[in-house]
Design an enzyme around this catalytic site. Structure first.
Site, mmCIF file in Angstrom:
data_model
loop_
_atom_site.group_PDB
_atom_site.id
_atom_site.type_symbol
_atom_site.label_atom_id
_atom_site.label_comp_id
_atom_site.label_asym_id
_atom_site.label_seq_id
_atom_site.Cartn_x
_atom_site.Cartn_y
_atom_site.Cartn_z
ATOM 1 N N GLU A 8 -52.442 46.315 -29.316
ATOM 2 C CA GLU A 8 -53.847 46.218 -29.719
ATOM 3 C C GLU A 8 -54.730 45.822 -28.539
ATOM 4 O O GLU A 8 -55.302 44.746 -28.533
ATOM 5 C CB GLU A 8 -54.030 45.275 -30.914
ATOM 6 C CG GLU A 8 -53.222 44.010 -30.838
ATOM 7 C CD GLU A 8 -53.343 43.105 -32.066
ATOM 8 O OE1 GLU A 8 -53.588 43.608 -33.173
ATOM 9 O OE2 GLU A 8 -53.180 41.892 -31.889
ATOM 10 N N GLY B 19 -58.009 45.677 -26.210
ATOM 11 C CA GLY B 19 -59.460 45.716 -26.425
ATOM 12 C C GLY B 19 -60.147 46.092 -25.129
ATOM 13 O O GLY B 19 -60.543 47.238 -24.910
ATOM 14 N N CYS C 288 -82.826 29.573 -20.074
ATOM 15 C CA CYS C 288 -83.106 28.218 -19.592
ATOM 16 C C CYS C 288 -81.832 27.394 -19.442
ATOM 17 O O CYS C 288 -81.652 26.380 -20.117
ATOM 18 C CB CYS C 288 -84.081 27.551 -20.539
ATOM 19 S SG CYS C 288 -85.600 28.486 -20.676
ATOM 20 N N GLU C 289 -80.940 27.855 -18.589
ATOM 21 C CA GLU C 289 -79.682 27.171 -18.301
ATOM 22 C C GLU C 289 -79.346 27.489 -16.855
ATOM 23 O O GLU C 289 -79.402 28.652 -16.451
ATOM 24 C CB GLU C 289 -78.529 27.767 -19.131
ATOM 25 C CG GLU C 289 -78.648 27.658 -20.615
ATOM 26 C CD GLU C 289 -77.974 26.413 -21.174
ATOM 27 O OE1 GLU C 289 -77.051 25.889 -20.502
ATOM 28 O OE2 GLU C 289 -78.398 25.970 -22.242
ATOM 29 N N TYR D 170 -66.809 42.563 -24.524
ATOM 30 C CA TYR D 170 -67.231 41.181 -24.804
ATOM 31 C C TYR D 170 -68.617 40.860 -24.250
ATOM 32 O O TYR D 170 -68.862 39.746 -23.799
ATOM 33 C CB TYR D 170 -66.199 40.171 -24.269
ATOM 34 C CG TYR D 170 -64.822 40.393 -24.844
ATOM 35 C CD1 TYR D 170 -64.534 40.035 -26.156
ATOM 36 C CD2 TYR D 170 -63.821 41.012 -24.109
ATOM 37 C CE1 TYR D 170 -63.284 40.266 -26.712
ATOM 38 C CE2 TYR D 170 -62.572 41.258 -24.647
ATOM 39 C CZ TYR D 170 -62.313 40.886 -25.956
ATOM 40 O OH TYR D 170 -61.078 41.132 -26.504
HETATM 41 C C1 PLP Z 1 -58.545 39.440 -28.388
HETATM 42 C C2 PLP Z 1 -57.310 39.965 -28.961
HETATM 43 C C3 PLP Z 1 -56.826 41.211 -28.549
HETATM 44 C C4 PLP Z 1 -57.476 42.027 -27.466
HETATM 45 O O1 PLP Z 1 -57.580 41.344 -26.267
HETATM 46 P P1 PLP Z 1 -58.058 42.171 -24.972
HETATM 47 O O2 PLP Z 1 -57.957 41.192 -23.866
HETATM 48 O O3 PLP Z 1 -59.461 42.585 -25.218
HETATM 49 O O4 PLP Z 1 -57.148 43.315 -24.837
HETATM 50 C C5 PLP Z 1 -55.707 41.704 -29.173
HETATM 51 N N1 PLP Z 1 -55.077 41.005 -30.147
HETATM 52 C C6 PLP Z 1 -55.514 39.804 -30.551
HETATM 53 C C7 PLP Z 1 -54.797 39.103 -31.626
HETATM 54 C C8 PLP Z 1 -56.630 39.230 -29.978
HETATM 55 O O5 PLP Z 1 -57.042 38.042 -30.376
#
Ligand code: PLP
Length: 425
Positions: free
Chosen positions: A279, A281, A352-353, A381
């Site tokens: 999975e 991201g 403002c940081e 992100y």
């Molecule tokens: C955030 C997350 C991902 C993806 O992380 P990446 O660094 O974006 O690949 C996959 N699985 C779980 C459970 C996550 O919390």
């Protein structure tokens, strides 16, 4: 000398047409990442699956694109699930993660027929059962284990270590008791295990160490409970490069070694080889995205020059959160050599940081107020973590490919800023 193009579109034209700050995604790059996963993972190994971790970036058009690419979605909240379902994403290809799922989230998962719920707490089992009974379903679940490996990444994005808030610890009774419970339930179908080491990993060691521990766990569960792990979710976290001049990490760098270890060790232990699920991201989305900003002013102090732009931590809080690094170029004549060689340059936002920094040590061409700059590799992100701090309007999102640009999320309007904000006397 040329202007920076993204997806074949001149970035100055994009800034003019859609305004700045602007998130721009080259969907050609997203598709080529998905193709790489098909070519080197899905088609190379039997019985494997890919789920895109949608928390990195999710809009309804993105859900649709991922669906067309033959990949599934990993979601972690009611909002992400709703977004996916409202784009007509097939629910059976959705998996629900999260360490603090609400009744509403679990109920919608079961009701809509979400493919897997990844259980992160023993209490979830009874809640899932309750809704499975109510909606007349048998819910497929995985249990998330914490392999106890401390990944080499920023502490805030490591998740698999001992003492992490995520997953079931491998020692004690929590894990075996929950597995026994699930095996007996008429409403739960526990298909296997899940683990996720952390994010932005550029080495394979932590993955392999974790996987090795989890295969050991599979063997133990087989021997002690006669539990067969039919599915094993290996998580995400594949590294996304910062500098566009550096070639991207190959997904097979991660998956080849992991699959090899999985096959060898399961054979050695005489275990069924589980269906492997990944999975990722950021690996899918990070490098397809850039953010365009307009320079508001430049402040030259002794030893440091601040380039202040019309966005910042509200649209990209990642430096503030975990010192994420980025590269930037001036869009006009972006191929000119960089200037400011004798001073440190910080690209900062308008919030403002003092921590509202985008790049602490930027290497960029000389800019003046009104110039448009681009930050590379901001696909992951940023939009998903954006806020309207200082009541800044959340930027628009544009998809580009083959010279065409399409608006996929509108810029927040001033009316949006006060939407739901009730004026009482
Ligand atoms: C955030 C997350 C991902 C993806 O992380 P990446 O660094 O974006 O690949 C996959 N699985 C779980 C459970 C996550 O919390």
């Amino acid at each position: 000398m040329a202007n920076l193009k993204w997806g074949g579109v001149d970035c100055l034209e994009l800034a003019k047409k859609f305004g700045t700050p602007l998130y721009v995604y080259d969907t050609g790059i997203i598709k080529s990442r998905c193709k790489e996963l098909r070519d080197t993972f899905i088609n190379r190994w039997d019985n494997v699956r890919v789920r895109y971790a949608s928390k990195a970036f999710l809009t309804r058009s993105m859900a649709k694109l991922i669906e067309h690419e033959g990949i599934g979605l990993d979601v972690v909240s009611l909002g992400e699930l709703y977004t996916a379902l409202s784009a007509k994403f097939p629910p059976e290809r959705i998996e629900m993660n999260g360490n603090a799922k609400s009744h509403d989230e679990i109920s919608l998962c079961v009701k809509s027929g979400v493919g897997r719920i990844i259980v992160d707490h023993p209490d979830e089992l009874q809640i899932i059962e309750k809704y499975a009974q109510e909606f007349g379903r048998v819910q497929k679940i995985l249990i998330r284990a914490a392999p106890g490996v401390d990944a080499h990444t920023h502490a805030y994005i490591a998740t698999g270590q001992t003492g992490s808030k995520f997953g079931f610890p491998l020692d004690g009774d929590m894990l075996p008791d929950s597995i026994k419970y699930a095996m007996k339930s008429e409403y739960l179908n526990l298909t296997g295990l899940h683990f996720h080491v952390g994010s932005q990993l550029f080495e394979i060691d932590d993955y392999l160490k974790s996987l090795d521990i989890i295969i050991g766990l599979m063997k133990k569960l087989k021997d002690s409970l006669n539990f067969t792990t039919h599915e094993l979710n290996l998580g995400g976290g594949f590294g996304a490069v910062i500098n566009p001049a550096i070639p991207a990490m190959k997904s097979s760098f991660y998956t080849d070694s992991m699959m090899k270890l999985l096959h060898e060790k399961c054979k050695a232990y005489n275990l069924e080889i589980p269906r492997a699920v990944i999975e990722p991201g950021r690996w899918i989305i990070s490098e397809s995205g850039i953010t365009l900003y307009t320079v508001e002013n430049i402040k030259s102090l002794t030893g440091i020059t601040f380039i202040a732009v019309n966005g910042g931590m509200a649209d990209n809080p990642r430096y503030a959160l975990s010192q994420a690094e980025y590269n930037a170029v001036r869009v006009k004549n972006f191929d000119e050599p960089v200037n400011y060689n004798n001073t440190q340059v910080s690209i900062v936002g308008k919030c403002c940081e003092s921590g509202d920094i985008l790049i602490e040590n930027a290497k960029i061409q000389e800019v003046k107020p009104g110039d448009v700059i681009a930050l590379y590799n901001t696909g992951a992100y940023t939009f998903s973590m954006s806020s309207s701090y200082n009541k800044l309007q959340r930027p628009a999102v544009v998809f580009v490919e083959n010279g065409n640009a399409k608006l996929v999320v509108e810029r927040q309007s001033l009316e949006d800023i006060t939407r739901g904000d009730l004026l009482i006397d």
